[in-house]
Design an enzyme around this catalytic site. Sequence first.
Site, mmCIF file in Angstrom:
data_model
loop_
_atom_site.group_PDB
_atom_site.id
_atom_site.type_symbol
_atom_site.label_atom_id
_atom_site.label_comp_id
_atom_site.label_asym_id
_atom_site.label_seq_id
_atom_site.Cartn_x
_atom_site.Cartn_y
_atom_site.Cartn_z
ATOM 1 N N ASP A 89 0.872 -1.183 0.000
ATOM 2 C CA ASP A 89 0.000 0.000 0.000
ATOM 3 C C ASP A 89 0.907 1.231 0.000
ATOM 4 O OD1 ASP A 89 -1.868 -1.987 0.362
ATOM 5 O OD2 ASP A 89 -2.877 -1.014 2.051
ATOM 6 N N LYS A 152 -6.968 3.432 -2.436
ATOM 7 C CA LYS A 152 -7.256 3.335 -1.001
ATOM 8 C C LYS A 152 -7.474 4.732 -0.434
ATOM 9 C CE LYS A 152 -4.854 1.867 3.277
ATOM 10 N NZ LYS A 152 -3.659 1.159 3.789
ATOM 11 N N LYS A 181 -10.201 0.204 -1.404
ATOM 12 C CA LYS A 181 -9.927 -0.137 -0.009
ATOM 13 C C LYS A 181 -10.252 1.069 0.868
ATOM 14 C CE LYS A 181 -6.314 -1.570 3.267
ATOM 15 N NZ LYS A 181 -4.913 -2.028 3.439
#
Length: 219
Positions: A89, A152, A181
Amino acid sequence: MDISRFIEHTNLKPDLTGDQIDRLVAEAKEHGFFGVCVPPFWVKRAAREIGTEAIQLVTVIGFPLGYQRTEVKLLEIEKALEDGANEVDIVMNISAFKSGMPWTKIELAKCAKLTHDHEALLKVIIETAYLADDEIIQACKIVSDAGADFVKTSTGFASTGAQEHHVKLMRKHSPSHVGIKASGGIKDLATARKMVEAGADRLGLSAGVQIVQEAKTSN
């Protein structure tokens, strides 16, 4: 809805210990979480604890501010994948993005290629707390055009985390093959369900155990 299969059980606190990493993995095994998310320093230990279990091992890159040099982010990715991470990430360079620099997409494309060369997944944290709606739409396009697998919402270190409105906006303006996400501030079952209903494919949170226990008692 089996909420546990959406959860990346997360601990990114600066003062966490090795014992807490072991507990995080043990809880993921016990409750059937999709994955765990740990700092790069603890990836190797988490990989050892996961063993052959079907739990995705996620770590963070350029965290939490995103303005490291690209070369540094690439090295972080390389080491994380060598240590056993399945997914990374990465924090988008929000400073470059706000400056209108094309480097934002170039950097993400470089990171996506390296990650995919290792058969891993790349999620991009756009940090919605710092972005207006039109900037979120623009960031989603950059992320998808760069070849990332997920966009995300948040690091969890900004003033606010995942917002239902932002998740809906991200889902609407991302292609179907790019996942969403939601992370940051998801502390109860009702909020977790709202994020999934808004379009989230994954949930990054530290309250996973409480949420699945809440789900069991509500059934």
